[in-house]
Each structure stands twice: as C-alpha cells, then as structure tokens.
Scaffold this active site. Structure first.
Site, PDB file in Angstrom:
ATOM      1  N   SER A 198      37.981  47.207  46.120  1.00  0.00           N
ATOM      2  CA  SER A 198      38.556  45.988  46.690  1.00  0.00           C
ATOM      3  C   SER A 198      37.884  45.763  48.042  1.00  0.00           C
ATOM      4  O   SER A 198      37.236  46.675  48.583  1.00  0.00           O
ATOM      5  CB  SER A 198      40.059  46.213  46.902  1.00  0.00           C
ATOM      6  OG  SER A 198      40.604  45.243  47.763  1.00  0.00           O
ATOM      7  N   TYR A 242      47.774  50.357  49.561  1.00  0.00           N
ATOM      8  CA  TYR A 242      46.701  49.769  48.750  1.00  0.00           C
ATOM      9  C   TYR A 242      45.352  50.070  49.404  1.00  0.00           C
ATOM     10  O   TYR A 242      44.403  50.486  48.745  1.00  0.00           O
ATOM     11  CB  TYR A 242      46.941  48.257  48.630  1.00  0.00           C
ATOM     12  CG  TYR A 242      46.013  47.570  47.660  1.00  0.00           C
ATOM     13  CD1 TYR A 242      46.234  47.641  46.286  1.00  0.00           C
ATOM     14  CD2 TYR A 242      44.915  46.838  48.114  1.00  0.00           C
ATOM     15  CE1 TYR A 242      45.382  46.995  45.393  1.00  0.00           C
ATOM     16  CE2 TYR A 242      44.062  46.202  47.225  1.00  0.00           C
ATOM     17  CZ  TYR A 242      44.299  46.273  45.871  1.00  0.00           C
ATOM     18  OH  TYR A 242      43.456  45.639  44.988  1.00  0.00           O
ATOM     19  N   ASN A 248      39.387  50.168  35.879  1.00  0.00           N
ATOM     20  CA  ASN A 248      39.826  48.889  36.450  1.00  0.00           C
ATOM     21  C   ASN A 248      41.326  48.830  36.737  1.00  0.00           C
ATOM     22  O   ASN A 248      41.756  48.097  37.623  1.00  0.00           O
ATOM     23  CB  ASN A 248      39.433  47.772  35.475  1.00  0.00           C
ATOM     24  CG  ASN A 248      40.167  46.486  35.754  1.00  0.00           C
ATOM     25  OD1 ASN A 248      39.873  45.771  36.705  1.00  0.00           O
ATOM     26  ND2 ASN A 248      41.172  46.176  34.914  1.00  0.00           N
ATOM     27  N   LYS A 259      42.128  52.175  47.853  1.00  0.00           N
ATOM     28  CA  LYS A 259      40.854  51.529  47.557  1.00  0.00           C
ATOM     29  C   LYS A 259      39.717  52.094  48.417  1.00  0.00           C
ATOM     30  O   LYS A 259      38.576  52.170  47.977  1.00  0.00           O
ATOM     31  CB  LYS A 259      40.984  50.016  47.727  1.00  0.00           C
ATOM     32  CG  LYS A 259      41.919  49.375  46.698  1.00  0.00           C
ATOM     33  CD  LYS A 259      41.427  49.597  45.267  1.00  0.00           C
ATOM     34  CE  LYS A 259      42.242  48.842  44.239  1.00  0.00           C
ATOM     35  NZ  LYS A 259      41.699  48.989  42.868  1.00  0.00           N
ATOM     36  N   VAL A 313      46.980  55.286  32.830  1.00  0.00           N
ATOM     37  CA  VAL A 313      45.960  56.051  33.559  1.00  0.00           C
ATOM     38  C   VAL A 313      46.545  57.132  34.460  1.00  0.00           C
ATOM     39  O   VAL A 313      45.815  57.998  34.943  1.00  0.00           O
ATOM     40  CB  VAL A 313      45.035  55.131  34.384  1.00  0.00           C
ATOM     41  CG1 VAL A 313      44.260  54.183  33.499  1.00  0.00           C
ATOM     42  CG2 VAL A 313      45.802  54.377  35.471  1.00  0.00           C
ATOM     43  N   ILE A 372      41.142  37.345  43.960  1.00  0.00           N
ATOM     44  CA  ILE A 372      40.757  36.825  42.647  1.00  0.00           C
ATOM     45  C   ILE A 372      41.994  36.241  41.974  1.00  0.00           C
ATOM     46  O   ILE A 372      43.095  36.805  42.093  1.00  0.00           O
ATOM     47  CB  ILE A 372      40.167  37.973  41.771  1.00  0.00           C
ATOM     48  CG1 ILE A 372      39.047  38.723  42.513  1.00  0.00           C
ATOM     49  CG2 ILE A 372      39.675  37.418  40.432  1.00  0.00           C
ATOM     50  CD1 ILE A 372      37.837  37.913  42.904  1.00  0.00           C
TER      51      ILE A 372
HETATM   52  P1  NAI Z   1      46.148  42.358  36.764  1.00  0.00           P
HETATM   53  O1  NAI Z   1      47.524  42.645  37.215  1.00  0.00           O
HETATM   54  O2  NAI Z   1      45.815  41.033  36.187  1.00  0.00           O
HETATM   55  O3  NAI Z   1      45.675  43.483  35.722  1.00  0.00           O
HETATM   56  C1  NAI Z   1      45.889  44.847  35.945  1.00  0.00           C
HETATM   57  C2  NAI Z   1      46.082  45.535  34.604  1.00  0.00           C
HETATM   58  O4  NAI Z   1      46.285  46.919  34.864  1.00  0.00           O
HETATM   59  C3  NAI Z   1      47.310  45.029  33.846  1.00  0.00           C
HETATM   60  O5  NAI Z   1      46.966  44.698  32.522  1.00  0.00           O
HETATM   61  C4  NAI Z   1      48.273  46.209  33.887  1.00  0.00           C
HETATM   62  O6  NAI Z   1      49.098  46.319  32.745  1.00  0.00           O
HETATM   63  C5  NAI Z   1      47.310  47.373  33.997  1.00  0.00           C
HETATM   64  N1  NAI Z   1      47.944  48.572  34.515  1.00  0.00           N
HETATM   65  C6  NAI Z   1      48.846  48.687  35.522  1.00  0.00           C
HETATM   66  N2  NAI Z   1      49.243  49.963  35.644  1.00  0.00           N
HETATM   67  C7  NAI Z   1      48.585  50.669  34.695  1.00  0.00           C
HETATM   68  C8  NAI Z   1      48.564  52.032  34.315  1.00  0.00           C
HETATM   69  N3  NAI Z   1      49.346  52.938  34.918  1.00  0.00           N
HETATM   70  N4  NAI Z   1      47.751  52.414  33.309  1.00  0.00           N
HETATM   71  C9  NAI Z   1      46.983  51.504  32.663  1.00  0.00           C
HETATM   72  N5  NAI Z   1      46.966  50.204  32.962  1.00  0.00           N
HETATM   73  C10 NAI Z   1      47.746  49.780  33.980  1.00  0.00           C
HETATM   74  O7  NAI Z   1      45.227  42.653  38.027  1.00  0.00           O
HETATM   75  P2  NAI Z   1      43.698  42.351  38.349  1.00  0.00           P
HETATM   76  O8  NAI Z   1      43.677  41.437  39.505  1.00  0.00           O
HETATM   77  O9  NAI Z   1      42.950  42.029  37.143  1.00  0.00           O
HETATM   78  O10 NAI Z   1      43.276  43.786  38.908  1.00  0.00           O
HETATM   79  C11 NAI Z   1      42.305  44.616  38.319  1.00  0.00           C
HETATM   80  C12 NAI Z   1      41.721  45.504  39.391  1.00  0.00           C
HETATM   81  O11 NAI Z   1      41.095  44.690  40.390  1.00  0.00           O
HETATM   82  C13 NAI Z   1      42.752  46.362  40.123  1.00  0.00           C
HETATM   83  O12 NAI Z   1      42.212  47.648  40.333  1.00  0.00           O
HETATM   84  C14 NAI Z   1      42.930  45.622  41.445  1.00  0.00           C
HETATM   85  O13 NAI Z   1      43.343  46.470  42.472  1.00  0.00           O
HETATM   86  C15 NAI Z   1      41.522  45.110  41.656  1.00  0.00           C
HETATM   87  N6  NAI Z   1      41.423  44.006  42.600  1.00  0.00           N
HETATM   88  C16 NAI Z   1      42.056  42.811  42.347  1.00  0.00           C
HETATM   89  C17 NAI Z   1      41.981  41.791  43.270  1.00  0.00           C
HETATM   90  C18 NAI Z   1      42.657  40.480  43.066  1.00  0.00           C
HETATM   91  O14 NAI Z   1      42.734  39.689  44.032  1.00  0.00           O
HETATM   92  N7  NAI Z   1      43.165  40.163  41.881  1.00  0.00           N
HETATM   93  C19 NAI Z   1      41.215  41.948  44.522  1.00  0.00           C
HETATM   94  C20 NAI Z   1      40.590  43.234  44.664  1.00  0.00           C
HETATM   95  C21 NAI Z   1      40.706  44.213  43.735  1.00  0.00           C
END
Ligand code: NAI
Length: 253
Positions: free
Chosen positions: A141, A154, A88, A158, A63, A187
């Site tokens: 977030s 971060y 996402n 956000k 992205v 999460i």
């Molecule tokens: P995760 O680490 O399980 O998944 C994130 C995905 O994004 C991974 O598959 C990764 O390969 C991909 N990614 C990373 N850099 C990338 C790039 N440059 N281009 C394309 N893909 C890329 O994380 P999660 O928890 O599922 O996070 C998803 C979203 O939710 C994020 O935006 C995160 O900030 C947000 N979020 C997560 C929270 C949590 O506690 N897990 C809380 C609040 C927000």
C-alpha cells in the site's frame, strides 16, 4: 500471452483488486487458482474469468490459517502446478489513534495483512525454489512507505509487507524466484469505500481525497491488476525486491 500455461494463485480473489487480477491474468493465458474466505465472492470471480474467456477454479482459504494455506498450495501444486502467488488478501480497520486500538483489532489486522502474506511465502517458496522459477507479488500500500494517521496498525502491516518482500527476494533470487510488491494508493473497491463510509460526510471525504491526487481521481482495481500482472510476468525478469507504487502520483506531489 504473458502467462501461457502458467498457474497463478491469488488470495483474496473474491473482490476488488484480487478479482481484477484474476481476470487480467486469465486474459493473458494464465490458469487462475482463486482463493478467498468468501465463497460467493470467489465463485463470482470464477464466473468473471470464464466470461472473459479464461479458466479458473475456486478454493476456500483463510490466509490466517497456516495449515490451510499449506494444504491449498499443496493441492494447487499437485493438480495444476504453481508459477505465481499473489498475496493480495487484506483488511482495513476503522480510523483510530494508536492508543485507542484494541488488542482484538490489532491482532485481526496483523493476522490477515502480515501473517497472511508470511504464510503464503512459507507455503509457496519451497515449491518455487525447487522448480527454480516463479514469482510472488505481495500487495502492499502507500502505507508501506507512509505512516498514515489513525491507520497505525494498517501502516505497520503494510510497511512490514514491503520489507518482508525485500528480504524474501534476497533469499529466493539465487533460486530463480522473484518477489515484488505493488503499493497502491486509494482504489475504488469495497475496502476503499469502507474508509469513506467511516467519515462523517463520505461524499465530501471522497471528493477531498480525489482532489489530493494529481490525476484528480481514485484508482481502478484493473490499474493495480495490470501492475501485478507485469511484476508476475517475464517482462519483469530483472525486477525483484521492488515496491511498485501505483498511486496516480499522490506520493510524489
Ligand atoms: P476488498 O475488500 O475488495 O477485497 C479483499 C478480499 O480479501 C475480500 O474478497 C475478502 O473476502 C478477502 N479476505 C479478507 N480477509 C481474508 C482472509 N483472512 N483470508 C482470505 N481472504 C480474505 O479489498 P481490495 O481493495 O481489493 O484490497 C486488496 C488488497 O489491496 C489488500 O491487501 C489491501 O490492503 C490492498 N490495498 C487496497 C487499497 C484500496 O484503496 N482499495 C489501497 C492500498 C492497498
């Protein structure tokens, strides 16, 4: 079915919330374009969607690369159509006081979390506005509303994602396009785990965090996916420019 014949394009779909969203959308009849930098994770998501009886394709997409984003969106539009974009993809960073954050760390987090969402909006909006329908859901977030200590970068990304959501919603509304954000608390995903692993006693840190939530637990990716699916669907037809908090009551207690 909420997404009958709709194409839902998801970034960062190879893990966590992105994967759960892919499955949730497919279970509601949507065709999923799963994208990620991680090809293996993306393929596992396609398998998970197919196991759930749905249909998905994977396209590799970083992205942070605006040209690549344009190209993958264009391919999606030509081959499957485009009805929903879920921005996402996101990354965290090791806890650090603002003054200790390196330029490299700053640039990396801003590039993925903020410019990634910006690129997604720029790539998808011309198409969605032309067809005068569609929705974008950005993943913010709790840090969209709160300034978290040792998470300044971060938090700034956000916070910006939420205000970008509001601005783009105001621009795109007259063309029939809705833009919202989902703002999760902690999460249970690899990203969430990363935070605890950076603490001196990860297990204790997790227990302490769970205790701070009225529901006495962290969230599951599927619980965020359901909120994303709601905002992306016609059930939210009069909701735009909104940041929907999914945090087990943390921010209100
Ligand atoms: P995760 O680490 O399980 O998944 C994130 C995905 O994004 C991974 O598959 C990764 O390969 C991909 N990614 C990373 N850099 C990338 C790039 N440059 N281009 C394309 N893909 C890329 O994380 P999660 O928890 O599922 O996070 C998803 C979203 O939710 C994020 O935006 C995160 O900030 C947000 N979020 C997560 C929270 C949590 O506690 N897990 C809380 C609040 C927000």
């Amino acid at each position: 079915m909420r997404f009958d014949n709709d194409t839902v394009f998801i970034t960062g779909a190879g893990s966590g919330i992105g994967r759960a969203t892919a499955v949730a959308v497919a279970e509601e009849g949507g065709f999923v374009v799963a994208t990620d930098v991680n090809e293996d994770g993306g393929q596992e998501t396609v398998d998970a969607v197919e196991d759930a009886g749905g249909e998905a394709v994977f396209h590799e997409l970083d992205v942070t690369d605006a040209e690549e984003f344009d190209a993958v969106v264009e391919t999606a539009v030509d081959e499957y159509g485009l009805d929903v974009l879920v921005n996402n993809a996101g990354v965290g960073h090791p806890p650090a006081y603002a003054e200790d954050v390196t330029d490299a760390m700053f640039d990396y987090v801003v590039d993925v979390n903020l410019k990634g969402v910006w690129h997604g909006c720029q790539s998808a909006l011309p198409h969605l506005k032309d067809q005068e329908s569609g929705a974008i859901v950005n993943v913010g977030s709790l840090a969209s509303f709160l300034g978290l200590p040792k998470q300044a970068v971060y938090s700034l990304t956000k916070g910006a994602v939420l205000n970008l959501t509001r601005a783009v919603a105001a621009e795109a509304g007259p063309k029939g396009v809705r833009v919202n954000a989902v703002c999760p608390g902690f999460i249970e995903t690899p990203l969430g785990d990363q935070f605890f692993e950076s603490q001196s006693d990860p297990e204790k840190a997790k227990e302490r965090t769970e205790e701070q939530y009225p529901l006495k637990r962290l969230g599951e990716p599927e619980e965020v996916a359901d909120a994303i699916a709601f905002l992306a669907s016609d059930e939210a037809s009069f909701v735009t420019g909104h940041g929907l908090v999914v945090d087990g009551g943390f921010s209100t207690s």
